[in-house]
Design a protein around this motif. Sequence first.
Motif, PDB file in Angstrom:
ATOM      1  N   PRO A 425     -30.493  34.258  23.583  1.00 20.83           N
ATOM      2  CA  PRO A 425     -30.802  35.440  22.775  1.00 20.83           C
ATOM      3  C   PRO A 425     -31.548  36.486  23.593  1.00 20.83           C
ATOM      4  O   PRO A 425     -32.363  36.165  24.463  1.00 20.83           O
ATOM      5  CB  PRO A 425     -31.678  34.877  21.650  1.00 20.83           C
ATOM      6  N   LEU A 426     -31.263  37.753  23.314  1.00 20.08           N
ATOM      7  CA  LEU A 426     -31.957  38.838  23.982  1.00 20.08           C
ATOM      8  C   LEU A 426     -33.398  38.908  23.490  1.00 20.08           C
ATOM      9  O   LEU A 426     -33.682  38.686  22.309  1.00 20.08           O
ATOM     10  CB  LEU A 426     -31.252  40.177  23.709  1.00 20.08           C
ATOM     11  N   GLN A 427     -34.285  39.239  24.404  1.00 24.99           N
ATOM     12  CA  GLN A 427     -35.691  39.363  24.056  1.00 24.99           C
ATOM     13  C   GLN A 427     -36.039  40.830  23.824  1.00 24.99           C
ATOM     14  O   GLN A 427     -35.466  41.725  24.466  1.00 24.99           O
ATOM     15  CB  GLN A 427     -36.565  38.791  25.186  1.00 24.99           C
ATOM     16  N   PRO A 428     -36.949  41.111  22.903  1.00 22.46           N
ATOM     17  CA  PRO A 428     -37.357  42.504  22.673  1.00 22.46           C
ATOM     18  C   PRO A 428     -37.820  43.154  23.970  1.00 22.46           C
ATOM     19  O   PRO A 428     -38.605  42.581  24.721  1.00 22.46           O
ATOM     20  CB  PRO A 428     -38.510  42.373  21.665  1.00 22.46           C
ATOM     21  N   GLY A 429     -37.274  44.341  24.235  1.00 22.78           N
ATOM     22  CA  GLY A 429     -37.640  45.082  25.430  1.00 22.78           C
ATOM     23  C   GLY A 429     -36.908  44.649  26.672  1.00 22.78           C
ATOM     24  O   GLY A 429     -37.084  45.255  27.739  1.00 22.78           O
ATOM     25  N   GLU A 430     -36.084  43.603  26.583  1.00 18.79           N
ATOM     26  CA  GLU A 430     -35.394  43.117  27.777  1.00 18.79           C
ATOM     27  C   GLU A 430     -34.322  44.086  28.252  1.00 18.79           C
ATOM     28  O   GLU A 430     -34.144  44.282  29.461  1.00 18.79           O
ATOM     29  CB  GLU A 430     -34.762  41.746  27.496  1.00 18.79           C
ATOM     30  N   ILE A 431     -33.604  44.692  27.319  1.00 18.97           N
ATOM     31  CA  ILE A 431     -32.472  45.566  27.661  1.00 18.97           C
ATOM     32  C   ILE A 431     -32.927  47.017  27.570  1.00 18.97           C
ATOM     33  O   ILE A 431     -33.354  47.484  26.505  1.00 18.97           O
ATOM     34  CB  ILE A 431     -31.270  45.320  26.733  1.00 18.97           C
ATOM     35  N   TRP A 438     -32.276  44.797  18.231  1.00 16.00           N
ATOM     36  CA  TRP A 438     -30.854  44.519  18.527  1.00 16.00           C
ATOM     37  C   TRP A 438     -30.732  43.125  19.131  1.00 16.00           C
ATOM     38  O   TRP A 438     -31.289  42.842  20.189  1.00 16.00           O
ATOM     39  CB  TRP A 438     -30.326  45.568  19.490  1.00 16.00           C
ATOM     40  N   ASN A 439     -29.985  42.253  18.449  1.00 13.36           N
ATOM     41  CA  ASN A 439     -29.874  40.876  18.912  1.00 13.36           C
ATOM     42  C   ASN A 439     -28.464  40.344  18.623  1.00 13.36           C
ATOM     43  O   ASN A 439     -28.255  39.524  17.729  1.00 13.36           O
ATOM     44  CB  ASN A 439     -30.928  40.000  18.222  1.00 13.36           C
ATOM     45  N   PRO A 440     -27.460  40.829  19.361  1.00 16.24           N
ATOM     46  CA  PRO A 440     -26.079  40.402  19.103  1.00 16.24           C
ATOM     47  C   PRO A 440     -25.877  38.924  19.401  1.00 16.24           C
ATOM     48  O   PRO A 440     -26.554  38.343  20.252  1.00 16.24           O
ATOM     49  CB  PRO A 440     -25.259  41.275  20.050  1.00 16.24           C
ATOM     50  N   LYS A 446     -23.165  30.430  19.379  1.00 18.99           N
ATOM     51  CA  LYS A 446     -23.876  29.471  20.225  1.00 18.99           C
ATOM     52  C   LYS A 446     -24.407  30.169  21.468  1.00 18.99           C
ATOM     53  O   LYS A 446     -23.914  31.240  21.866  1.00 18.99           O
ATOM     54  CB  LYS A 446     -22.945  28.325  20.651  1.00 18.99           C
ATOM     55  N   PHE A 447     -25.393  29.554  22.106  1.00 19.17           N
ATOM     56  CA  PHE A 447     -25.911  30.000  23.395  1.00 19.17           C
ATOM     57  C   PHE A 447     -25.847  28.812  24.347  1.00 19.17           C
ATOM     58  O   PHE A 447     -26.292  27.717  24.011  1.00 19.17           O
ATOM     59  CB  PHE A 447     -27.345  30.518  23.253  1.00 19.17           C
ATOM     60  N   LEU A 448     -25.269  29.025  25.516  1.00 12.06           N
ATOM     61  CA  LEU A 448     -24.950  27.926  26.421  1.00 12.06           C
ATOM     62  C   LEU A 448     -25.886  27.831  27.610  1.00 12.06           C
ATOM     63  O   LEU A 448     -25.663  27.015  28.512  1.00 12.06           O
ATOM     64  CB  LEU A 448     -23.506  28.076  26.916  1.00 12.06           C
ATOM     65  N   GLY A 449     -26.938  28.632  27.643  1.00  6.94           N
ATOM     66  CA  GLY A 449     -27.843  28.577  28.782  1.00  6.94           C
ATOM     67  C   GLY A 449     -27.239  29.262  29.989  1.00  6.94           C
ATOM     68  O   GLY A 449     -26.363  30.130  29.875  1.00  6.94           O
ATOM     69  N   GLN A 450     -27.662  28.879  31.176  1.00  7.52           N
ATOM     70  CA  GLN A 450     -27.169  29.530  32.388  1.00  7.52           C
ATOM     71  C   GLN A 450     -25.701  29.190  32.642  1.00  7.52           C
ATOM     72  O   GLN A 450     -25.307  28.029  32.637  1.00  7.52           O
ATOM     73  CB  GLN A 450     -28.021  29.109  33.584  1.00  7.52           C
ATOM     74  N   GLN A 451     -24.924  30.243  32.855  1.00  6.37           N
ATOM     75  CA  GLN A 451     -23.496  30.111  33.154  1.00  6.37           C
ATOM     76  C   GLN A 451     -23.164  31.045  34.311  1.00  6.37           C
ATOM     77  O   GLN A 451     -23.841  32.044  34.547  1.00  6.37           O
ATOM     78  CB  GLN A 451     -22.648  30.502  31.935  1.00  6.37           C
TER      79      GLN A 451
END
Length: 727
Positions: A425-431, A438-440, A446-451
């Motif tokens: 998930p995107l963190q506030p202020g990250e983008i 905004w958290n698409p 699902k979130f798969l970690g590092q890819q």
Amino acid sequence: MKKSSASAPHRPPPRHSRWSKWRRWAVFGIMGISLLGTVALAVVIGIYSQLAKKYDLAALGQMPERTMVFDSAGELLGRMHGENRIVVPLSQVSPDFVKALLAREDSRFYKHSGIDYVGVARAFVRNIKDRRVVQGASTLTMQLARNSYPDLNDRSFHRKLLEMMLARRIEKVWTKDQIIEHYVNRIFFGTGVYGIQRASQVYFGKHASQLSLSEGAMIVGIIRSPVRFSPFRNFDGAIKERNDVLQRMLMLKMITPEEELAARYADIALRAQPLFQSQGDWALDAVRRDLDRLLEQHEIEDGGLLVHTTLSKELQTAAEASVEARLAAVEKLPGYKHLKKAVFDTTWDPSTELTSTPYLQGALTVLDNETGGILALVGGRDYRQSKFNRATLGQRQIGSTVKPFVYASALASGFLPGTLIEDAPLQPGEIEGADPGWNPQNSDNKFLGQQTLTAGLVQSRNTMTIRLGNYAGLDRVLRVLGDAGIGDHVVKNPQLFIGNLAGNPRELASAFTIFPNDGKRRRPFLIHKITDKAGNVLFDASVIEVDVVTPGVAHIMRRILGQVMDKGTAASVRSQHGFKEPGGGKTGTTNDYKDAWFAGYTDRITCAVWVGLDKPETIIDEGYGSRMSIPIWADVAKKAVELGYIPAGPRQEPPLTTVALCRNSSQLATPGCQAAGAAYEDELPYELVPQGFCDTHNGMIAQPSSAPRSAGPRGPGLFDRIRGWFR
């Protein structure tokens, strides 16, 4: 006394003497009037002969025709602009029609020199007798003069005299057969039709040479009042006119009584043909628009041009058929809730034209990678119902089809195919520039970690794409998109990283050509060449290209997009639709399944397909691009291969070398990277080989496990160059 003589009686002069005097005066008067009349006539003839000399008789053979549009193989696609006419030589016109024409319009044609004085006298006597104009004296040559020059269309006495003098000039310059040929090709036959060839096609569906006596007489019969006696409007009136022509031919002994009887009772089979061939076509609409940009208006309106396009008639037909068949199949799926086209067809009023339709629509564009030429262009399902060209004018959100350009921007900024990106998930202020809330999500929630970067595009991970776009920078991504020809980018927002920007199939297909074209985008175009009827070239297209990404970036993107087609979101191209040629592409689906896209390429062609409703609504649950658009793309791509749109030889890849890299830093690996399990080997174009070593994991330079190799000309290996830096 002398007797005076009586005076002689007065006698009047003889009567015949007085009459002789009046006769002399009358003769002198008549002679004077005749002389004056002769002089006046000579003056009039002289004046009007001079006026007639101002007209260019070459114009008789210069008849505006419809502009003809051809595909890339020379097949006629349709006609546009100019007058609805096809000029044919007299040898290709039915002799029965010519005889009927002369019988009705000018039976003494071969006996006069432009003016039929016998006919003039006959018409004069008839008109005096009936005290009104009931009969004209125009010869076929005079009619030709009147029809050839716009300023001779009024009914003045001046026009008639000028017409007569022109007819005399025409007869001196052109042969009788040439005059007939010009006449039958020029005159108006009603219903927007000019010339005998189009009249024959429109009324009877046949060539002018094939007209029977009955058919030829009917067409001749409508000449004097084409609208009033058109067989489409007034069949009984047309039959009467035909019979009058046949009777006239019989009276002049041009036909026998048996021929007249047979023609009178012959069946007349009207076969209404379209006035303008193949006009129901979005591709031709696009040709019209391009003509407006390429030529002056008067050049277009005069018609008679030969427009050679890049279109493939067979591929265009196949593409139109696929769009209709595949979307009709979608309408039959369980859960499809919108109005079906088949139902709409039963209630549609043909007199109405819609800007949008209530049923499912589709559009596509196919480009030739080698030139940028448009091979097929489908703007919807039914041109009759809606002429809006969704392939070139529609603007819909393009969804995940934008992601390859984000990834290409990241590669150009130093990222590599094996670089690890966080799928979380995107963190506030990250983008940068994003709304804090905004958290698409990803499509599978699902979130798969590092890819790896490659996996992010193959699996179409949203959060990874956003992070990559943010790392590359919004301005860089916008620059790549702009050079690729997508969107106007008025709004600068990181949401565009996952498709929140508009485009159409023509733009998207053109943009995707940068991957098979080693980073170059070739301007899409429809018109290859325009010539006039004399063969003069008015326009000749040239291939215009712009560098969007480097050949090395394009190579890596081909590798990744090939995996998208082999095992990613577009794998159904292979598994379900049996497309086996090398290629790549990307699906796209917008929120709530309102738009379904697929843009893909082979080494020779690129095609972008859109499916959706004109008023954006959910098409169907799980209406992904892979489900809605890929079947159409596969049909079209397979047809293109069948038609020979394949590369002439194997692709020339850029020089490659194998290097050890760090998944975390996108730099050359060190022993520290190996110890941390972050080192890997990859084959890269020389231009993408990092110039520095990983400073995330401390350690010395790792040695390659195998000797470097190149797909191109061999030179010093990467590690030879690295060792050289330390000497």
